[in-house]
Design a protein around this motif. Structure first.
Motif, PDB file in Angstrom:
ATOM      1  N   LEU A 136     -16.720  -8.290  31.812  1.00  0.00           N
ATOM      2  CA  LEU A 136     -16.937  -9.597  31.136  1.00  0.00           C
ATOM      3  C   LEU A 136     -17.335  -9.338  29.468  1.00  0.00           C
ATOM      4  CD1 LEU A 136     -19.815 -10.421  33.662  1.00  0.00           C
ATOM      5  CD2 LEU A 136     -17.401 -11.364  33.637  1.00  0.00           C
ATOM      6  N   THR A 137     -17.029  -8.289  28.879  1.00  0.00           N
ATOM      7  CA  THR A 137     -17.125  -7.982  27.606  1.00  0.00           C
ATOM      8  C   THR A 137     -15.651  -7.464  26.940  1.00  0.00           C
ATOM      9  OG1 THR A 137     -17.865  -5.794  28.028  1.00  0.00           O
ATOM     10  CG2 THR A 137     -19.704  -7.523  27.507  1.00  0.00           C
ATOM     11  N   ASP A 138     -15.741  -7.662  25.663  1.00  0.00           N
ATOM     12  CA  ASP A 138     -14.707  -7.080  24.964  1.00  0.00           C
ATOM     13  C   ASP A 138     -14.243  -5.958  25.311  1.00  0.00           C
ATOM     14  OD1 ASP A 138     -12.615  -7.240  23.317  1.00  0.00           O
ATOM     15  OD2 ASP A 138     -13.949  -6.240  21.777  1.00  0.00           O
ATOM     16  N   SER A 139     -12.849  -5.877  25.570  1.00  0.00           N
ATOM     17  CA  SER A 139     -12.055  -4.571  25.975  1.00  0.00           C
ATOM     18  C   SER A 139     -11.040  -4.299  24.962  1.00  0.00           C
ATOM     19  CB  SER A 139     -11.857  -4.663  27.344  1.00  0.00           C
ATOM     20  OG  SER A 139     -10.590  -5.817  27.439  1.00  0.00           O
ATOM     21  N   SER A 140     -10.950  -4.790  23.799  1.00  0.00           N
ATOM     22  CA  SER A 140     -10.047  -4.625  23.007  1.00  0.00           C
ATOM     23  C   SER A 140      -9.861  -2.968  22.328  1.00  0.00           C
ATOM     24  CB  SER A 140     -10.309  -5.617  21.551  1.00  0.00           C
ATOM     25  OG  SER A 140     -11.520  -4.908  20.982  1.00  0.00           O
ATOM     26  N   THR A 141     -11.024  -2.316  22.609  1.00  0.00           N
ATOM     27  CA  THR A 141     -10.946  -0.894  22.260  1.00  0.00           C
ATOM     28  C   THR A 141     -10.491  -0.181  23.220  1.00  0.00           C
ATOM     29  OG1 THR A 141     -12.976  -0.308  23.023  1.00  0.00           O
ATOM     30  CG2 THR A 141     -12.898  -1.147  20.712  1.00  0.00           C
ATOM     31  N   GLY A 142     -10.421  -0.583  24.479  1.00  0.00           N
ATOM     32  CA  GLY A 142     -10.054   0.335  25.596  1.00  0.00           C
ATOM     33  C   GLY A 142     -10.754   1.252  25.843  1.00  0.00           C
ATOM     34  N   ALA A 143     -12.155   1.227  25.407  1.00  0.00           N
ATOM     35  CA  ALA A 143     -13.129   2.423  25.756  1.00  0.00           C
ATOM     36  C   ALA A 143     -13.732   2.438  27.198  1.00  0.00           C
ATOM     37  CB  ALA A 143     -14.049   2.211  24.794  1.00  0.00           C
ATOM     38  N   VAL A 144     -13.710   1.034  27.641  1.00  0.00           N
ATOM     39  CA  VAL A 144     -14.377   0.650  28.838  1.00  0.00           C
ATOM     40  C   VAL A 144     -13.278  -0.161  29.686  1.00  0.00           C
ATOM     41  CG1 VAL A 144     -16.499  -0.294  30.104  1.00  0.00           C
ATOM     42  CG2 VAL A 144     -16.711   1.198  27.946  1.00  0.00           C
ATOM     43  N   SER A 145     -13.312   0.121  30.952  1.00  0.00           N
ATOM     44  CA  SER A 145     -12.514  -0.780  31.709  1.00  0.00           C
ATOM     45  C   SER A 145     -12.955  -1.033  33.227  1.00  0.00           C
ATOM     46  CB  SER A 145     -11.115  -0.025  31.801  1.00  0.00           C
ATOM     47  OG  SER A 145     -11.093   1.154  32.685  1.00  0.00           O
ATOM     48  N   ALA A 146     -12.753  -2.030  33.724  1.00  0.00           N
ATOM     49  CA  ALA A 146     -13.068  -2.345  35.157  1.00  0.00           C
ATOM     50  C   ALA A 146     -12.277  -1.444  36.182  1.00  0.00           C
ATOM     51  CB  ALA A 146     -12.945  -3.825  35.368  1.00  0.00           C
ATOM     52  N   GLY A 147     -12.953  -1.296  37.079  1.00  0.00           N
ATOM     53  CA  GLY A 147     -12.089  -0.259  38.008  1.00  0.00           C
ATOM     54  C   GLY A 147     -10.942  -0.981  38.911  1.00  0.00           C
ATOM     55  N   GLU A 148     -10.455  -0.277  39.552  1.00  0.00           N
ATOM     56  CA  GLU A 148      -9.327  -0.843  40.251  1.00  0.00           C
ATOM     57  C   GLU A 148      -9.560  -1.580  41.513  1.00  0.00           C
ATOM     58  OE1 GLU A 148      -6.116  -0.756  39.278  1.00  0.00           O
ATOM     59  OE2 GLU A 148      -6.611   0.300  37.283  1.00  0.00           O
ATOM     60  N   PRO A 149      -9.082  -2.850  41.847  1.00  0.00           N
ATOM     61  CA  PRO A 149      -9.455  -3.548  43.041  1.00  0.00           C
ATOM     62  C   PRO A 149      -8.873  -2.684  44.343  1.00  0.00           C
ATOM     63  CG  PRO A 149      -7.810  -4.917  41.550  1.00  0.00           C
ATOM     64  CD  PRO A 149      -7.826  -3.478  41.054  1.00  0.00           C
TER      65      PRO A 149
END
Length: 215
Positions: A136-149
């Motif tokens: 739900l937050t900006d992911s432009s840096t790629g530092a944090v990502s959601a887990g895989e479905p």
């Protein structure tokens, strides 16, 4: 998910001490002879350094009364019940130099067995509950990502691994400490897919979310 090392996260706080001013008085002069008395002032000083609160890594879950799954998307192959996970927030207020090289963190979800309220012998295993995490937050840096479905063992046709919620990642950071710092929010679409002949009843499970600090 591979966890090589788990570190307990301890929230630290610093107690602020308030210093009250103290007056220093000289000897009292004699009332009957003020001309013979004397007094001197003594400067009292103190240097108080600013208090600092050590940065920390923490997780919170939005206020909720639980998730009530509702039937939606059932077909000839399965009964399906869906809902939305409350928003999960991870805050990292540490300084880059305080984070060991290669360290990262992950939020992991583990569902317990669903048990019917009218008969504990009626159960639905956690392998039937899947999710699709959504950052739900900006992911432009790629530092944090959601887990895989992940899907129920009763396939949803999306091609997601059919393993259920048995220790799956909801949110994970990279190992770049300078980019990990900040606040990240995530939720997930939940889907319980069961065989069509699942026994009727009201079932309850506990979904435990844990924040691990790893390297």
């Amino acid at each position: 998910m591979r966890i090589n090392k788990t570190t307990q996260i301890i929230a630290a706080s610093v107690l602020g001490v308030a210093l009250a001013g103290v007056g220093v008085a000289g000897p009292a002069a004699a009332d009957d002879d003020p001309g013979n008395g004397s007094s001197s002032g003594i400067d009292v000083s103190v240097k108080i350094e600013p208090t600092t609160t050590p940065g920390q890594l923490s997780m919170t879950v939005a206020d909720n009364t639980g998730v009530s799954l509702q039937e939606n998307g059932s077909d000839a192959a399965a009964r399906q019940f869906v809902g939305t996970l409350p928003t999960v927030t991870v805050s990292d207020t540490r300084k880059p130099e305080d984070i060991p090289a290669g360290e990262y963190w992950a939020v992991v979800g583990q569902a317990s067995q669903f048990t019917a309220t009218d008969n504990p012998a009626k159960t639905i295993g956690p392998e039937y509950l899947g999710w699709k995490p959504r950052l739900l937050t900006d992911s432009s840096t790629g530092a944090v990502s959601a887990g895989e479905p992940v899907s129920s063992v009763v396939s949803d046709g999306t091609g997601a691994p059919e393993v259920g919620l048995k220790g799956q990642e909801l949110l994970v950071s990279t190992a770049n400490s300078s980019d990990e710092i900040g606040t990240s929010k995530v939720n997930a679409d939940l889907a319980l897919r069961t065989p069509v002949d699942v026994a009727a009843g009201e079932y309850h499970s506990t979904l435990t979310l844990s924040l691990f600090n790893q390297s």
